[in-house]
Design a protein around this motif. Structure first.
Motif, PDB file in Angstrom:
ATOM      1  N   SER A   1       0.191  -3.518  53.675  1.00 57.60           N
ATOM      2  CA  SER A   1       1.049  -4.677  53.881  1.00 57.60           C
ATOM      3  C   SER A   1       0.248  -5.954  53.646  1.00 57.60           C
ATOM      4  O   SER A   1      -0.920  -6.045  54.039  1.00 57.60           O
ATOM      5  CB  SER A   1       1.627  -4.675  55.299  1.00 57.60           C
ATOM      6  OG  SER A   1       2.468  -5.785  55.505  1.00 57.60           O
TER       7      SER A   1
ATOM      8  N   THR B   1       4.351  -1.119  62.984  1.00 54.22           N
ATOM      9  CA  THR B   1       3.476   0.001  62.621  1.00 54.22           C
ATOM     10  C   THR B   1       4.300   1.205  62.176  1.00 54.22           C
ATOM     11  O   THR B   1       5.521   1.258  62.370  1.00 54.22           O
ATOM     12  CB  THR B   1       2.593   0.410  63.814  1.00 54.22           C
ATOM     13  OG1 THR B   1       3.434   0.888  64.872  1.00 54.22           O
ATOM     14  CG2 THR B   1       1.774  -0.777  64.301  1.00 54.22           C
TER      15      THR B   1
ATOM     16  N   ILE C   1      -0.017   0.077  59.241  1.00 63.76           N
ATOM     17  CA  ILE C   1       0.713  -1.176  59.365  1.00 63.76           C
ATOM     18  C   ILE C   1       1.718  -1.252  58.209  1.00 63.76           C
ATOM     19  O   ILE C   1       1.341  -1.161  57.038  1.00 63.76           O
ATOM     20  CB  ILE C   1      -0.231  -2.392  59.310  1.00 63.76           C
ATOM     21  CG1 ILE C   1      -1.364  -2.230  60.346  1.00 63.76           C
ATOM     22  CG2 ILE C   1       0.542  -3.676  59.517  1.00 63.76           C
ATOM     23  CD1 ILE C   1      -0.889  -2.167  61.773  1.00 63.76           C
TER      24      ILE C   1
ATOM     25  N   HIS D   1      -5.745  -1.450  60.861  1.00 68.64           N
ATOM     26  CA  HIS D   1      -6.475  -2.714  60.879  1.00 68.64           C
ATOM     27  C   HIS D   1      -5.584  -3.855  60.396  1.00 68.64           C
ATOM     28  O   HIS D   1      -4.903  -3.734  59.378  1.00 68.64           O
ATOM     29  CB  HIS D   1      -7.727  -2.636  60.003  1.00 68.64           C
ATOM     30  CG  HIS D   1      -8.744  -1.660  60.502  1.00 68.64           C
ATOM     31  ND1 HIS D   1      -9.557  -1.921  61.593  1.00 68.64           N
ATOM     32  CD2 HIS D   1      -9.073  -0.409  60.068  1.00 68.64           C
ATOM     33  CE1 HIS D   1     -10.353  -0.869  61.801  1.00 68.64           C
ATOM     34  NE2 HIS D   1     -10.075   0.051  60.894  1.00 68.64           N
ATOM     35  N   VAL D   2      -5.618  -4.957  61.149  1.00 68.02           N
ATOM     36  CA  VAL D   2      -4.938  -6.184  60.747  1.00 68.02           C
ATOM     37  C   VAL D   2      -6.010  -7.259  60.599  1.00 68.02           C
ATOM     38  O   VAL D   2      -6.715  -7.587  61.566  1.00 68.02           O
ATOM     39  CB  VAL D   2      -3.886  -6.623  61.779  1.00 68.02           C
ATOM     40  CG1 VAL D   2      -3.268  -7.954  61.366  1.00 68.02           C
ATOM     41  CG2 VAL D   2      -2.814  -5.560  61.924  1.00 68.02           C
TER      42      VAL D   2
ATOM     43  N   GLY E   1      -2.757  -5.671  56.195  1.00 70.47           N
ATOM     44  CA  GLY E   1      -2.703  -4.489  57.045  1.00 70.47           C
ATOM     45  C   GLY E   1      -3.073  -3.250  56.267  1.00 70.47           C
ATOM     46  O   GLY E   1      -2.817  -3.159  55.059  1.00 70.47           O
ATOM     47  N   SER E   2      -3.686  -2.278  56.943  1.00 66.42           N
ATOM     48  CA  SER E   2      -4.116  -1.035  56.296  1.00 66.42           C
ATOM     49  C   SER E   2      -3.506   0.161  56.991  1.00 66.42           C
ATOM     50  O   SER E   2      -2.908   0.050  58.069  1.00 66.42           O
ATOM     51  CB  SER E   2      -5.643  -0.924  56.311  1.00 66.42           C
ATOM     52  OG  SER E   2      -6.110  -0.579  57.609  1.00 66.42           O
TER      53      SER E   2
ATOM     54  N   VAL F   1       3.937  -7.742  64.100  1.00 61.34           N
ATOM     55  CA  VAL F   1       3.335  -6.567  63.476  1.00 61.34           C
ATOM     56  C   VAL F   1       4.241  -5.353  63.712  1.00 61.34           C
ATOM     57  O   VAL F   1       4.665  -5.107  64.850  1.00 61.34           O
ATOM     58  CB  VAL F   1       1.920  -6.284  64.027  1.00 61.34           C
ATOM     59  CG1 VAL F   1       1.310  -5.061  63.352  1.00 61.34           C
ATOM     60  CG2 VAL F   1       1.027  -7.504  63.856  1.00 61.34           C
TER      61      VAL F   1
ATOM     62  N   GLN G   1      -9.947  -9.957  63.040  1.00 62.64           N
ATOM     63  CA  GLN G   1      -9.540  -8.599  62.662  1.00 62.64           C
ATOM     64  C   GLN G   1      -9.190  -7.841  63.923  1.00 62.64           C
ATOM     65  O   GLN G   1      -9.940  -7.866  64.901  1.00 62.64           O
ATOM     66  CB  GLN G   1     -10.660  -7.890  61.906  1.00 62.64           C
ATOM     67  CG  GLN G   1     -10.223  -6.554  61.312  1.00 62.64           C
ATOM     68  CD  GLN G   1     -11.311  -5.922  60.461  1.00 62.64           C
ATOM     69  OE1 GLN G   1     -12.410  -5.679  60.949  1.00 62.64           O
ATOM     70  NE2 GLN G   1     -11.019  -5.670  59.192  1.00 62.64           N
TER      71      GLN G   1
ATOM     72  N   LEU H   1       3.977  -7.258  58.283  1.00 60.93           N
ATOM     73  CA  LEU H   1       3.297  -8.408  58.867  1.00 60.93           C
ATOM     74  C   LEU H   1       4.131  -9.639  58.547  1.00 60.93           C
ATOM     75  O   LEU H   1       4.393  -9.910  57.374  1.00 60.93           O
ATOM     76  CB  LEU H   1       1.887  -8.562  58.288  1.00 60.93           C
ATOM     77  CG  LEU H   1       0.891  -7.438  58.586  1.00 60.93           C
ATOM     78  CD1 LEU H   1      -0.356  -7.611  57.740  1.00 60.93           C
ATOM     79  CD2 LEU H   1       0.523  -7.418  60.065  1.00 60.93           C
TER      80      LEU H   1
END
Length: 1096
Positions: A617, A682, A660, A635-636, A630-631, A680, A649, A663
């Protein structure tokens, strides 16, 4: 004590609070304290099945906004490009150059000249049994598996008629240059149908070919259904070849309504040790109709000799048969026990005529598809070619391709695989291989027909429609683009990337009405001009950094594009994010942009950042110039765009899936103050908020369903169904006018969550504080949702849902009310395997325009809003039938056939090959032949059989004697295959009465007909056996003296008058000698007595 805003609509605990705002003041172990404007402070016992942060509120129906209405939407497939999945049958109009491809789910794809394409949807999602064009008429006939014959008007792209057959249809054939067709049934009868115009509809003719007449005196066995009906070439209006499943082959004379030749039947079974074999395929192998190739389920291929009117080997007797095939082709199918699925013979000049043979097997092999030289010059040694296939095929076709740039004609050989892929071969290479005798040329190579996108698959995509900054180009510009476009990748393409360089001069995005952006598995980003239905490449980005212009080879997973900046952000599987900034427009270029350093005049800068995990994202807040990433590992990361400095982070932990998926930067009111947050979403359907400046969670609790499922889509909007502009954008475009971010805090913000199993609309204000307040909820029961998005129209915001079975739902927001339910035929979604991408890539513009790409095979363009035009020149691209190409009937009809077939090569060494002197064949007028055929098919040639089919029990008193039923000739043996009612079958007493009635009619006509009939009798005596007199004998006009239906009717009338005169003479004689059965007996008795007296 903290306060949480709630909206109470009912009291579950003993008191009613009616549609009033209430505030949750506090809660303890088993009590809830609520303050409202009516009752003040109130305590409610706590329901243990409901957490305090799960207060459910239902909006009062009377206060809800009107929102999206059914009149706002009209979901439909606007255009389909490429090859539909599940291909089943080919058909080809050689004059209009239209290729048709039917599918197993009832769709028919059409391909015409100048890259025209159209998609038809049958009334029922059923596969085709037979698919044929009526050449040059713009009519396609589709026989479905439920024995319905669909009549498609190609020009109007509408279903004109559906003919429902009472019996199962087992064979189907159209008589060339006419509107007549044969249909063979499972009961072995053959019917004749005609296609009438204005409007197009099918009518059944009175003419029929019953099994009892066609099969004749041959021994009846199993599998006598008609599998092939083949009008004889050069004599299509006179004869038709009928092939039964058991191998019996008969040649039927249309005018005489009888079998004139038979072969291939029961004796074939006896010659091979009673081996059970069935006919599976057949086709003519001679332009004169003297040879037919028949394929069998045991892999055998036989060539049978058939009498032809144009080769001088026509039968002289009424019935005769052949006892052996002319030739047996040994191509190895029998040894491998491969059934012959399909055969097709191509007539070519010189020695190039050839036979294409396709075997039916579950396993691909090098011999499954073979091409054999088969013509009159072929010697005893067979010249054949085996085309290696990667899969089994279900159909084949030969088409002619000519483009605007390449004027010369090119024939292509097409194969349809079981997977639905279409394989293309240059037929010129096949011919060259077969005719090359001195050297050994390389095998012709085929390619899989695919969309002219890229050799690497699409892994992510964006669609931006109706760019508000666009400067529209003229329609002629796009018409020329379409002509230069390639429907499929050419057979001999030298472009490794699969993209054909366009003549487009890309000067900037301001000239592009619709923009389609694709990220690929090799790391490339392609920009397409989607202003017209056939997408045209305009820009390709390969570089990885400022100085590295090579492809990364790593699949892209997400794209963000702001067309106003313009700015492109891409993320890939390795966690690398690239930010491309574009130079100011216009861009001056005369070449296709995408070569090394070929984008220097377009790209201003390329910057990269890297985080842990696959990028899932990306979003940008233009007010704070922050980039959120986002991964899939939860992780953001938030960066400052200037210099790409990391602000913070955050890792979002999850026991199920921490990926994620959403966002969104926005501003909300918290404790009476405006606060900038990052919402956020998920993958495990959890919702939370981070402080935009620090990255801290606004609450220790996350909001999620009781039974989480895979989340697909999340979106923030206000409670009145309006999107928040400024901080929330879609496609980089402003989504509504006059709705600014400053007004957002005054409205109730909602958070939409769509998962595979359900829909939820949460109160965002509560979600920010960790309280789950569900405003609306909808569960899915029949099938799982696979994709979702929002779209916007003047009356509100809408939600589009796609399900795995192809179902489409349009719902209003925030109520989630179902507005429209429909389906996209051909869309079947299968979840991708782990560490792989789905074959389907779906994206939606803010205007409700969907683009669905199925691998490199097909593209669906779908519009959701009513009266919305997505594309330019849509009518031109969808026009597959060109009226200006239509030939006249005179141009279509072949000239008089006066040639003779020469016997040479392998065909001359069989069945007494010594050629006999051949009398000159008759020159016929094809137009007159079709007119005569119309007269023949309009009459009942077997009245008794037709009557028996309608009413099996007919009283003798109802039998009427027709003038056409009377045969005055004295035959030694009556033909059993003729179903005509004969004189001998009538009651003699009633016959006398019938003759009396006929005699009365004759007295009125005798004076007018005696001279004419007498003169014709003298002419018959002077010229016995001539062709014209034979024609007159059967009621047809002579080609030398009479033409047209009027003269044919006159000839028939004269024949009937002759019959009446003959009946008159015989009736008079019978009345004189046999007035009654008793008088006849007395006369016989007197005659006997007189003879005895003379002897004495």
């Amino acid at each position: 004590m903290r306060e949480k805003s709630v909206h109470a609509t009912q009291a579950q605990y003993g008191r009613v609070i009616t549609n009033c705002d209430a505030t949750l003041v506090a809660y303890g172990a088993n009590l809830v304290l609520v303050r409202d404007s009516i009752f003040g402070l109130s305590f409610f016992p706590l329901d243990y099945s409901l957490r305090p942060d799960e207060i459910i509120s239902v909006q009062p129906g009377g206060n809800s906004l009107e929102g999206l209405k059914a009149s706002d939407v009209d979901p439909r497939v606007v255009f389909h490009q490429g090859i539909p999945s599940g291909g089943d049958k080919f058909a080809y109009d050689a004059i209009q150059k239209i290729l048709a491809l039917s599918t197993k789910d009832g769709r028919i794809k059409l391909y015409g000249k100048d890259n025209a394409q159209a998609l038809l949807d049958s009334s029922a999602p059923l596969p085709s049994k037979f698919l044929q064009f009526i050449q040059n008429k713009g009519i396609l006939l589709n026989v479905t598996s439920n024995n319905h014959i669909e009549v498609w008007d190609i020009e109007k792209k509408v279903l004109s008629d559906v003919y429902v057959a009472k019996e199962e249809i087992t064979s189907f054939a159209i008589i060339q240059h006419s509107l007549y067709m044969y249909i063979g049934h499972s009961n072995a009868n053959i019917s004749v149908l005609k296609l009438d115009q204005n409007p197009w509809h099918i009518a059944q003719m009175k003419y029929t070919i019953p099994f009892s007449a066609s099969y004749g005196n041959s021994e009846v066995c199993d599998d006598t259904i008609v599998v092939h009906v083949l009008p004889q070439p050069a004599a299509e209006t006179k004869r038709v070849l009928i092939i039964f499943k058991n191998g019996q082959i008969i040649l039927w004379d249309i005018q005489e309504s009888r079998t004139v030749f038979r072969t291939g039947g029961n004796m074939l079974q006896a010659l091979h040790n009673n081996e059970t074999k069935k006919v599976t395929s057949a086709c003519w192998a001679c332009p004169f109709g003297s040879k037919v190739v028949v394929g069998y389920n045991n892999g055998e291929l036989f060539i049978w000799s058939i009498p032809s009117l144009n080769t001088g080997n026509g039968p002289s007797a009424s019935d005769h048969s052949s006892q052996s095939p002319l030739l047996k082709l040994n191509l190895g199918y029998k040894s491998e026990k491969i059934s012959i699925a399909s055969i097709k013979w191509l007539y070519a000049g010189g020695k190039a005529s050839r036979l294409y043979v396709m075997g039916a097997s579950d396993y691909a092999s090098s011999n499954l598809l073979q091409v054999v030289l088969l013509n009159e010059h072929t010697e005893s040694r067979m010249t054949k070619l085996g085309l290696p296939l990667s899969e089994c095929c279900v159909d084949m076709e030969i088409i002619s391709i000519s483009t605007e740039q390449d004027k010369h004609k090119q024939d292509s050989f097409l194969l349809l695989g079981k997977s639905g892929h279409v394989y293309l071969y240059d037929d010129t290479f096949i011919e060259r291989y077969l005719l090359q005798s001195k050297s050994t040329p390389s095998l012709p190579k085929g390619v899989i027909a695919k969309l002219p996108l890229a050799s690497s698959s699409i892994t992510t995509a964006k669609f931006i429609s109706n760019n508000s900054n666009v400067f529209y180009s003229e329609d002629e510009y796009y018409k020329q683009l379409v002509k230069n476009h390639s429907i499929f990748v050419p057979v001999e393409t030298n472009h490794k990337d699969g993209i054909i360089p366009s003549s487009t001069k890309f000067s900037g995005f301001s000239k592009v009405q619709n923009l389609y952006i694709t990220g690929h598995s090799n790391g490339a980003v392609n920009f397409w001009d989607a202003s017209c239905p056939l997408f045209t490449p305009i820009l390709q980005l390969k570089q990885q950094s400022e100085n590295d212009f090579s492809l990364s080879g790593i699949p892209l997973t997400t794209l963000y594009f702001d067309i106003n900046s313009p700015l492109l952000v891409s993320g890939d599987e390795s966690g690398t994010v690239r930010i491309f900034r574009f130079k100011p427009e216009p861009y001056a270029t005369n070449i296709f942009s995408g070569t090394k350093k070929g984008t220097d005049h377009i790209i201003q800068s390329v910057k990269t950042v890297k985080i842990n995990g696959t990028i899932t994202s990306v979003n940008i807040d233009h007010r704070s110039t922050c980039l959120a990433i986002g991964s899939d590992q939860g992780h953001v990361s938030v960066f400052k765009m200037d210099g790409l400095t990391l602000l913070y982070q955050k890792h979002i932990a999850s026991e199920i899936s921490a990926g994620i998926i959403s966002l969104q930067f926005l501003t909300c009111s918290l404790h009476g103050f405006d606060k900038n947050i990052l919402a956020v979403g998920t993958k495990d359907s959890s919702v939370l908020a981070l402080d935009n400046e620090t990255g801290n969670m606004t609450s220790t609790e996350t909001v999620h369903p009781k039974k989480p499922s895979k989340a697909l889509f999340m979106q923030v909007f206000d409670g009145q169904g309006e999107v928040l502009t400024g901080s929330i954008t879609k496609d980089g475009l402003d989504l509504s006018e006059g709705n600014h971010i400053e007004n957002a805090p005054t409205k109730q913000l909602c958070f939409l969550l769509c998962s595979e199993k359900a829909l939820y609309v949460y109160s965002l204000m509560h979600a920010v504080q960790g309280v789950k307040k569900v405003l609306h909820k909808k569960k899915f029961h029949s099938s799982s949702c696979c994709w979702a998005s929002t779209f916007y129209c003047p009356s509100g915001i809408g939600l589009v849902l796609l399900f795995t079975n192809g179902r489409v739902e349009l719902r209003s927001l925030p109520e989630l009310s179902l507005i429209v339910e429909t389906s996209i035929r051909g869309f079947n979604y299968s979840p991708p395997k782990s560490m792989s991408f789905s074959d389907w890539q779906i994206c939606c513009s803010s205007k409700g325009d969907l683009v669905l790409v199925n691998g490199d095979q097909e593209i669906f363009a779908v519009s959701l809003l009513v009266q919305r035009n997505i594309f330019r020149v849509l009518d031109s691209v969808s026009c597959v039938y060109k009226k200006e190409m239509m030939l006249s009937q005179e141009e279509l009809l072949p000239g008089p056939v006066i040639q003779k077939e020469k016997k040479r090569g392998i065909f001359s060494s069989f069945a007494g090959s010594k050629e006999k002197p051949v009398p000159p064949t008759e020159t016929e007028n094809p137009k007159e032949s079709i007119q005569e055929l119309s007269v023949i098919f309009s009459k009942e040639n077997f009245p008794s059989i037709v009557d028996n089919n309608d009413n099996l029990a007919i009283d003798e008193d109802e039998v009427e004697l027709n003038i056409d039923d009377i045969d005055l000739d004295d035959h030694v043996e009556k033909r059993k295959d003729r179903g005509i009612l004969g004189i001998g079958g009538l009651n003699k007493k009633k016959l006398t009465g019938k003759f009396q009635a006929l005699k009365g009619r004759l007295k009125e006509m005798k004076g007018n007909t005696q001279k004419t009939s007498g003169k014709e009798e003298r002419q018959e005596e002077q010229q016995p056996g001539t062709v014209d007199q034979i024609k007159k004998r059967y009621g047809f006009s002579s080609s030398s003296n009479e033409t047209g239906v009027a003269k044919l009717a006159e000839s028939k009338l004269q024949e009937n008058l002759k019959k009446l005169q003959g009946i008159n003479l015989r009736t008079t004689e019978m009345q004189d000698t046999a007035k009654s059965f008793s008088s006849m007996a007395n006369q016989v008795l007197r005659s006997v007595e007189q003879q005895q007296d003379k002897r004495n």
